[in-house]
Design a protein around this motif. Sequence first.
Motif, mmCIF file in Angstrom:
data_model
loop_
_atom_site.group_PDB
_atom_site.id
_atom_site.type_symbol
_atom_site.label_atom_id
_atom_site.label_comp_id
_atom_site.label_asym_id
_atom_site.label_seq_id
_atom_site.Cartn_x
_atom_site.Cartn_y
_atom_site.Cartn_z
ATOM 1 N N GLU A 1 0.840 -1.192 0.000
ATOM 2 C CA GLU A 1 0.000 0.000 0.000
ATOM 3 C C GLU A 1 0.880 1.248 0.000
ATOM 4 O O GLU A 1 2.014 1.215 0.484
ATOM 5 N N ASN A 2 0.320 2.339 -0.537
ATOM 6 C CA ASN A 2 0.944 3.658 -0.489
ATOM 7 C C ASN A 2 2.293 3.776 -1.176
ATOM 8 O O ASN A 2 3.148 4.529 -0.744
ATOM 9 N N VAL A 3 2.491 3.013 -2.241
ATOM 10 C CA VAL A 3 3.664 3.272 -3.074
ATOM 11 C C VAL A 3 3.269 4.400 -4.018
ATOM 12 O O VAL A 3 2.189 4.376 -4.612
ATOM 13 N N MET A 4 4.131 5.400 -4.128
ATOM 14 C CA MET A 4 3.839 6.562 -4.970
ATOM 15 C C MET A 4 3.683 6.141 -6.434
ATOM 16 O O MET A 4 4.444 5.306 -6.932
ATOM 17 N N VAL A 5 2.673 6.708 -7.114
ATOM 18 C CA VAL A 5 2.492 6.407 -8.529
ATOM 19 C C VAL A 5 2.706 7.663 -9.367
ATOM 20 O O VAL A 5 3.412 7.668 -10.360
ATOM 21 N N GLY A 6 2.081 8.771 -8.925
ATOM 22 C CA GLY A 6 2.235 10.006 -9.689
ATOM 23 C C GLY A 6 1.356 11.095 -9.139
ATOM 24 O O GLY A 6 0.828 10.981 -8.025
ATOM 25 N N LYS A 7 1.195 12.155 -9.915
ATOM 26 C CA LYS A 7 0.376 13.283 -9.492
ATOM 27 C C LYS A 7 -0.681 13.588 -10.553
ATOM 28 O O LYS A 7 -0.433 13.412 -11.742
ATOM 29 N N VAL A 8 -1.857 14.070 -10.112
ATOM 30 C CA VAL A 8 -2.951 14.371 -11.029
ATOM 31 C C VAL A 8 -2.557 15.529 -11.939
ATOM 32 O O VAL A 8 -2.098 16.569 -11.478
ATOM 33 N N ASN A 9 -2.743 15.335 -13.224
ATOM 34 C CA ASN A 9 -2.384 16.348 -14.203
ATOM 35 C C ASN A 9 -3.636 17.076 -14.698
ATOM 36 O O ASN A 9 -3.710 18.305 -14.678
ATOM 37 N N SER A 10 -4.661 16.314 -15.095
ATOM 38 C CA SER A 10 -5.907 16.938 -15.523
ATOM 39 C C SER A 10 -7.036 15.917 -15.394
ATOM 40 O O SER A 10 -6.792 14.723 -15.293
ATOM 41 N N VAL A 11 -8.277 16.432 -15.387
ATOM 42 C CA VAL A 11 -9.438 15.563 -15.240
ATOM 43 C C VAL A 11 -10.358 15.776 -16.428
ATOM 44 O O VAL A 11 -10.575 16.901 -16.851
ATOM 45 N N SER A 12 -10.876 14.676 -16.985
ATOM 46 C CA SER A 12 -11.823 14.854 -18.082
ATOM 47 C C SER A 12 -12.935 13.821 -17.950
ATOM 48 O O SER A 12 -12.808 12.831 -17.235
ATOM 49 N N GLN A 13 -14.033 14.087 -18.660
ATOM 50 C CA GLN A 13 -15.144 13.149 -18.643
ATOM 51 C C GLN A 13 -15.660 13.002 -20.063
ATOM 52 O O GLN A 13 -15.944 13.980 -20.741
ATOM 53 N N LYS A 14 -15.786 11.767 -20.512
ATOM 54 C CA LYS A 14 -16.312 11.554 -21.851
ATOM 55 C C LYS A 14 -17.818 11.716 -21.833
ATOM 56 O O LYS A 14 -18.456 11.466 -20.811
ATOM 57 N N ASP A 15 -18.414 12.075 -22.964
ATOM 58 C CA ASP A 15 -19.867 12.233 -23.030
ATOM 59 C C ASP A 15 -20.555 10.920 -22.697
ATOM 60 O O ASP A 15 -20.223 9.871 -23.235
ATOM 61 N N GLY A 16 -21.549 11.009 -21.816
ATOM 62 C CA GLY A 16 -22.329 9.827 -21.498
ATOM 63 C C GLY A 16 -21.632 8.854 -20.579
ATOM 64 O O GLY A 16 -22.097 7.743 -20.377
ATOM 65 N N ASP A 17 -20.511 9.257 -20.027
ATOM 66 C CA ASP A 17 -19.778 8.353 -19.149
ATOM 67 C C ASP A 17 -19.981 8.801 -17.704
ATOM 68 O O ASP A 17 -20.003 9.995 -17.411
ATOM 69 N N ASN A 18 -20.148 7.838 -16.815
ATOM 70 C CA ASN A 18 -20.384 8.194 -15.424
ATOM 71 C C ASN A 18 -19.110 8.274 -14.604
ATOM 72 O O ASN A 18 -19.154 8.412 -13.398
ATOM 73 N N PHE A 19 -17.986 8.160 -15.268
ATOM 74 C CA PHE A 19 -16.724 8.154 -14.536
ATOM 75 C C PHE A 19 -15.791 9.210 -15.096
ATOM 76 O O PHE A 19 -15.843 9.543 -16.271
ATOM 77 N N PHE A 20 -14.932 9.715 -14.222
ATOM 78 C CA PHE A 20 -13.876 10.611 -14.664
ATOM 79 C C PHE A 20 -12.725 9.800 -15.250
ATOM 80 O O PHE A 20 -12.508 8.661 -14.847
ATOM 81 N N GLU A 21 -12.028 10.429 -16.162
ATOM 82 C CA GLU A 21 -10.753 9.866 -16.552
ATOM 83 C C GLU A 21 -9.692 10.873 -16.123
ATOM 84 O O GLU A 21 -9.674 12.007 -16.582
ATOM 85 N N VAL A 22 -8.833 10.437 -15.184
ATOM 86 C CA VAL A 22 -7.867 11.352 -14.595
ATOM 87 C C VAL A 22 -6.505 11.099 -15.231
ATOM 88 O O VAL A 22 -6.019 9.973 -15.245
#
Lengths: 277, 171
Positions: A221-242
Amino acid sequence: MRNLGIFFIRYYSFFLFLFLEVIAFSMLFNSNNYQSASFFNSSNKISGKIFSISSNVESFINLSIVNDSLSIENARLKNQVLTERYSNKINTGVYTDTSMSFQQYTYIQAKVINNTILKRNNYLTLNRGRIHGIRKNMGVICGDGIVGIVKDVSDHYCSVISFLHKDSRISAQLNSSKDFGSLVWDGLNPKIASLRDIPTHVKVKIGDSITTTGFSSIFPENVMVGKVNSVSQKDGDNFFEVSINLSTNFSTLRYVYVVSDILADEKIKIEGGRIND
Amino acid sequence: MISPIISNTFRFLFLALLQVVVLNNVGLFNLFNPYLYILFILLLPFETAPFFVLLFSFLLGLSIDTFSSTDGMHTIACTFIGFIRPMIFLIITPRGGYEHQITPNLKSMGAPWFITYAIIMVFIHHLILFNIEVFRLSEFFITLARTALSSLFTLLLIILSQYLLSNSKKR
């Protein structure tokens, strides 16, 4: 019968072609089998030797970069050592019983002797193998972040599926809210990955760090992966793509650690034999 | 003059080693990645029996796969271009046929013929290789772009190597 013989002799190159292609395709599709006897991969003896030689030359050229990254990591680890801290806690006479806890993860140090980042599916070769305790499906991390998962092991070498691979899917969480999703690589930029399946009600902050969840027996647990760069959402999708800036610099990878989880077998057994990333 | 068997064996080993040690790490933005090793298949003499062309292409692909952990992708692509090589010779026959030439290289066949031949072989090889590597149609156009750009890179290296090496040799 004789005509059949003539037919085969006349078109033998076509049949040879079919035969060779069948062998090649069976190699491709059998590669995912757990028990596949795979000599033809970069963990075998001959290719291991050649990559060791070429990596020695390369490591001499990159010596200063490697030294820098190791000294940065040393400093970071020193900061974590408890004796370096001033503690306000006074000893109240309660002693922790060491028989109640044990170290679950151990780390095997390894050197990268071959690495690619430019393909759609990338692999690494490390100079550690079965005799050093490396098994299939162990995780590989470096000082900055995640690297990949062990694919094949020989006595002295192992071949690792880099995170930069079309099938890599790693369970990762947002550090502030602990919402988790699966981390995949889109195949274009070796510095950027995307975290999928984050529900839209979650507030994602730009610059928030992403760490592993420890749901799998592969990464702690808690191994660093990265940092959030931007957030987007595709049309009709209920989830973010970060979109994530990966903290691992795959192009200068030299020294890595193979993660060995003592409880891995027990966990896979209770989960019904599934290995999830 | 060196015997063709020795020179081709040497070329096989040299190109395979060059590919796995150096060229697999050369590239830009994940898009340009040269695969110069197929020059070996391109330069096999005209007279080589189809049996041996197929066998050598297969072995070449297998050795590249062994070193880059790609499980048969290069083998599939190499065997395919080894198979279609005689057909390409038929399609692009030069005027006067193939009478006095031994090897399909740039010097003996002339630049226009050799470049056409190289473009067809390289493009087909890369197209198969990249599509098998990605193995999904949703990324088809990105794969096509990678194919085209990598083919350009490979072609550039092939033509350069032909000009650099064929001048120093005297036949």
